[in-house]
Design a protein around this motif. Sequence first.
Motif, PDB file in Angstrom:
ATOM      1  N   SER A  98      24.045 -31.440  -1.169  1.00  0.00           N
ATOM      2  CA  SER A  98      24.008 -30.368  -2.176  1.00  0.00           C
ATOM      3  C   SER A  98      23.752 -30.993  -3.542  1.00  0.00           C
ATOM      4  O   SER A  98      24.695 -31.357  -4.267  1.00  0.00           O
ATOM      5  CB  SER A  98      25.325 -29.585  -2.162  1.00  0.00           C
ATOM      6  OG  SER A  98      25.538 -28.987  -0.917  1.00  0.00           O
ATOM      7  N   VAL A 110      16.268 -29.358   4.668  1.00  0.00           N
ATOM      8  CA  VAL A 110      16.771 -29.264   6.039  1.00  0.00           C
ATOM      9  C   VAL A 110      16.533 -27.846   6.575  1.00  0.00           C
ATOM     10  O   VAL A 110      16.098 -27.667   7.720  1.00  0.00           O
ATOM     11  CB  VAL A 110      18.276 -29.618   6.097  1.00  0.00           C
ATOM     12  CG1 VAL A 110      18.819 -29.420   7.515  1.00  0.00           C
ATOM     13  CG2 VAL A 110      18.499 -31.058   5.655  1.00  0.00           C
ATOM     14  N   HIS A 159      16.414 -35.360   0.621  1.00  0.00           N
ATOM     15  CA  HIS A 159      17.214 -34.839   1.733  1.00  0.00           C
ATOM     16  C   HIS A 159      18.141 -33.704   1.278  1.00  0.00           C
ATOM     17  O   HIS A 159      19.318 -33.675   1.618  1.00  0.00           O
ATOM     18  CB  HIS A 159      18.021 -35.966   2.368  1.00  0.00           C
ATOM     19  CG  HIS A 159      17.161 -37.004   3.031  1.00  0.00           C
ATOM     20  ND1 HIS A 159      16.730 -36.889   4.328  1.00  0.00           N
ATOM     21  CD2 HIS A 159      16.634 -38.152   2.539  1.00  0.00           C
ATOM     22  CE1 HIS A 159      15.973 -37.936   4.622  1.00  0.00           C
ATOM     23  NE2 HIS A 159      15.904 -38.715   3.568  1.00  0.00           N
ATOM     24  N   SER A 160      17.591 -32.775   0.537  1.00  0.00           N
ATOM     25  CA  SER A 160      18.380 -31.620   0.104  1.00  0.00           C
ATOM     26  C   SER A 160      18.593 -30.681   1.284  1.00  0.00           C
ATOM     27  O   SER A 160      17.844 -30.688   2.274  1.00  0.00           O
ATOM     28  CB  SER A 160      17.658 -30.870  -1.011  1.00  0.00           C
ATOM     29  OG  SER A 160      16.489 -30.237  -0.507  1.00  0.00           O
ATOM     30  N   TRP A 161      19.621 -29.831   1.183  1.00  0.00           N
ATOM     31  CA  TRP A 161      19.856 -28.853   2.244  1.00  0.00           C
ATOM     32  C   TRP A 161      18.703 -27.853   2.345  1.00  0.00           C
ATOM     33  O   TRP A 161      18.415 -27.331   3.432  1.00  0.00           O
ATOM     34  CB  TRP A 161      21.164 -28.108   1.989  1.00  0.00           C
ATOM     35  CG  TRP A 161      22.375 -28.867   2.427  1.00  0.00           C
ATOM     36  CD1 TRP A 161      23.388 -29.345   1.655  1.00  0.00           C
ATOM     37  CD2 TRP A 161      22.713 -29.232   3.772  1.00  0.00           C
ATOM     38  NE1 TRP A 161      24.332 -29.992   2.420  1.00  0.00           N
ATOM     39  CE2 TRP A 161      23.942 -29.932   3.720  1.00  0.00           C
ATOM     40  CE3 TRP A 161      22.102 -29.033   5.020  1.00  0.00           C
ATOM     41  CZ2 TRP A 161      24.553 -30.434   4.871  1.00  0.00           C
ATOM     42  CZ3 TRP A 161      22.716 -29.525   6.152  1.00  0.00           C
ATOM     43  CH2 TRP A 161      23.926 -30.217   6.072  1.00  0.00           C
ATOM     44  N   ASP A 162      18.032 -27.581   1.244  1.00  0.00           N
ATOM     45  CA  ASP A 162      16.881 -26.666   1.291  1.00  0.00           C
ATOM     46  C   ASP A 162      15.778 -27.236   2.182  1.00  0.00           C
ATOM     47  O   ASP A 162      15.120 -26.492   2.929  1.00  0.00           O
ATOM     48  CB  ASP A 162      16.346 -26.413  -0.120  1.00  0.00           C
ATOM     49  CG  ASP A 162      17.274 -25.524  -0.942  1.00  0.00           C
ATOM     50  OD1 ASP A 162      17.983 -24.697  -0.338  1.00  0.00           O
ATOM     51  OD2 ASP A 162      17.303 -25.680  -2.179  1.00  0.00           O
ATOM     52  N   GLU A 210      26.269 -25.058   5.359  1.00  0.00           N
ATOM     53  CA  GLU A 210      25.223 -25.279   4.350  1.00  0.00           C
ATOM     54  C   GLU A 210      23.853 -24.847   4.869  1.00  0.00           C
ATOM     55  O   GLU A 210      23.066 -24.217   4.143  1.00  0.00           O
ATOM     56  CB  GLU A 210      25.181 -26.758   3.947  1.00  0.00           C
ATOM     57  CG  GLU A 210      26.439 -27.263   3.254  1.00  0.00           C
ATOM     58  CD  GLU A 210      26.606 -26.732   1.834  1.00  0.00           C
ATOM     59  OE1 GLU A 210      25.675 -26.081   1.323  1.00  0.00           O
ATOM     60  OE2 GLU A 210      27.667 -26.964   1.240  1.00  0.00           O
ATOM     61  N   LEU A 211      23.565 -25.166   6.119  1.00  0.00           N
ATOM     62  CA  LEU A 211      22.287 -24.791   6.709  1.00  0.00           C
ATOM     63  C   LEU A 211      22.179 -23.282   6.902  1.00  0.00           C
ATOM     64  O   LEU A 211      21.198 -22.648   6.484  1.00  0.00           O
ATOM     65  CB  LEU A 211      22.115 -25.507   8.050  1.00  0.00           C
ATOM     66  CG  LEU A 211      20.934 -25.063   8.912  1.00  0.00           C
ATOM     67  CD1 LEU A 211      19.615 -25.317   8.192  1.00  0.00           C
ATOM     68  CD2 LEU A 211      20.960 -25.769  10.265  1.00  0.00           C
ATOM     69  N   PHE A 260      27.961 -28.894   7.839  1.00  0.00           N
ATOM     70  CA  PHE A 260      26.538 -28.860   8.185  1.00  0.00           C
ATOM     71  C   PHE A 260      26.132 -27.433   8.565  1.00  0.00           C
ATOM     72  O   PHE A 260      25.144 -26.883   8.035  1.00  0.00           O
ATOM     73  CB  PHE A 260      26.280 -29.821   9.353  1.00  0.00           C
ATOM     74  CG  PHE A 260      24.846 -30.021   9.734  1.00  0.00           C
ATOM     75  CD1 PHE A 260      24.069 -28.979  10.239  1.00  0.00           C
ATOM     76  CD2 PHE A 260      24.249 -31.270   9.609  1.00  0.00           C
ATOM     77  CE1 PHE A 260      22.746 -29.162  10.599  1.00  0.00           C
ATOM     78  CE2 PHE A 260      22.922 -31.478   9.960  1.00  0.00           C
ATOM     79  CZ  PHE A 260      22.170 -30.414  10.470  1.00  0.00           C
ATOM     80  N   ARG A 289      21.734 -21.027   3.824  1.00  0.00           N
ATOM     81  CA  ARG A 289      20.377 -21.062   3.261  1.00  0.00           C
ATOM     82  C   ARG A 289      19.392 -20.279   4.118  1.00  0.00           C
ATOM     83  O   ARG A 289      18.507 -19.583   3.602  1.00  0.00           O
ATOM     84  CB  ARG A 289      19.930 -22.515   3.074  1.00  0.00           C
ATOM     85  CG  ARG A 289      20.591 -23.165   1.859  1.00  0.00           C
ATOM     86  CD  ARG A 289      20.513 -24.680   1.891  1.00  0.00           C
ATOM     87  NE  ARG A 289      21.045 -25.238   0.648  1.00  0.00           N
ATOM     88  CZ  ARG A 289      22.343 -25.361   0.373  1.00  0.00           C
ATOM     89  NH1 ARG A 289      23.244 -24.948   1.258  1.00  0.00           N
ATOM     90  NH2 ARG A 289      22.737 -25.885  -0.779  1.00  0.00           N
ATOM     91  N   PRO A 340      21.551 -34.408   8.237  1.00  0.00           N
ATOM     92  CA  PRO A 340      22.212 -33.509   7.284  1.00  0.00           C
ATOM     93  C   PRO A 340      21.540 -33.598   5.911  1.00  0.00           C
ATOM     94  O   PRO A 340      20.796 -34.549   5.628  1.00  0.00           O
ATOM     95  CB  PRO A 340      23.646 -34.054   7.219  1.00  0.00           C
ATOM     96  CG  PRO A 340      23.815 -34.866   8.455  1.00  0.00           C
ATOM     97  CD  PRO A 340      22.457 -35.436   8.753  1.00  0.00           C
ATOM     98  N   GLY A 341      21.845 -32.633   5.071  1.00  0.00           N
ATOM     99  CA  GLY A 341      21.335 -32.654   3.710  1.00  0.00           C
ATOM    100  C   GLY A 341      22.463 -32.922   2.724  1.00  0.00           C
ATOM    101  O   GLY A 341      23.597 -33.203   3.103  1.00  0.00           O
TER     102      GLY A 341
END
Length: 377
Positions: A168, A359, A354-357, A22-23, A19, A26, A165-166
């Motif tokens: 990928s 988030v 719910h993509s990481w982008d 990935e966050l 988490f 970005r 969370p997102g």
Amino acid sequence: MKIAVVIPKYGLVGGAEAFAYELTERLARRDEFKIHVFANKWRQGTSAVTFHKIPHLPFPRFMRPINFAYFSNRRIHPEDYDLIHSHDRIFTMSIFTVHGIPHKTWIREARVKPLSLFDRSMAWVEEKALTGPYLPMILPVSTLVKDELLKTYDIPESNIQVIHPGVSIDRFKVLDQESCRYEIRQRHGLSQSDIVVLFVGMNFEIKRLQLVLKGIAHLVGTEMTNSTLKLLVVGKGDERRYLDMARDLGIQNRIFFAGVSSEVEKYYLASDIFAMPSQFDTFGLAVLEAMTAGLPVIITQKVGARDLIDPGVHGFVLAKDPSPLDLSEKLAFLMKKENRMRLGDNARKAALQHSWDKVADQVADLYHKLVPRGNPV
């Protein structure tokens, strides 16, 4: 804006570690942020992140949580940063992404054991962070975590924002589903016509693999037409123990162990149903990944990812302590292809939100709102 991000192991194995990675990666790609990561260990990504080593003192073990909190706060000078965003328990921070429930609750209710010195140490740091004079903005990863925090600590609702969370999405987009289906099924001796239930987890006991076995055995025992139903297990656990269980249940020829895999996306795409009726899971990223692959999911009320699931639309949310019959009934419904396809398609559409982008957008907005408050001293 200069941000200090705190996590013991950045980008390494684990839900909180993934988490944070990935966050943060970005956010670091955005010109508005200068990201500094404070960690014991890290995996360097492609973004412009500055790393700072936090000393790791392995002995005595019970002092590790206190040492990490102490050295982190000692290394980070609040006047040098606009915000301190921690993904682990430290004494003072601006934002605390909470990946787990209160530690004492976790040990007593999920692990069902007495508190060790290590557990007491971790709980003490947590209490200092959440009851001190400078309460951080708290970001639980699910409403399940939020509810458990509020049972233990007196936290104003205005200081809490759930941020899930997102996923990928690109990791799935680059793969061809039919090719994955053929490759994985060939690898494990599964036919293309088998209906494959996928189980993913690194703790078979807490994720309740035993319940999945019993649910499948119940369904197979009541309806002999379910001869194509198979179970594919990805992860790490006592395989021999569960094979013995399967043998006692008469389904040893239906269970296939894949071990730990670095290409788990292929397993999602090769399967038909996802089952993870966990005893406790603060979120359960595997659920969101399965949905991204278009799988209907079966989980319990004790899985944080329940926030994303509309029962009967994306899959099913069982009671916190379901019976094998409960699981069997949901599997029976999903044995019908039209039901599987409809719920799986709905699940994929929901997961794409719910993509990481997205988030990162949420967290970036929060950073901008909080900066005028200043830092804890």
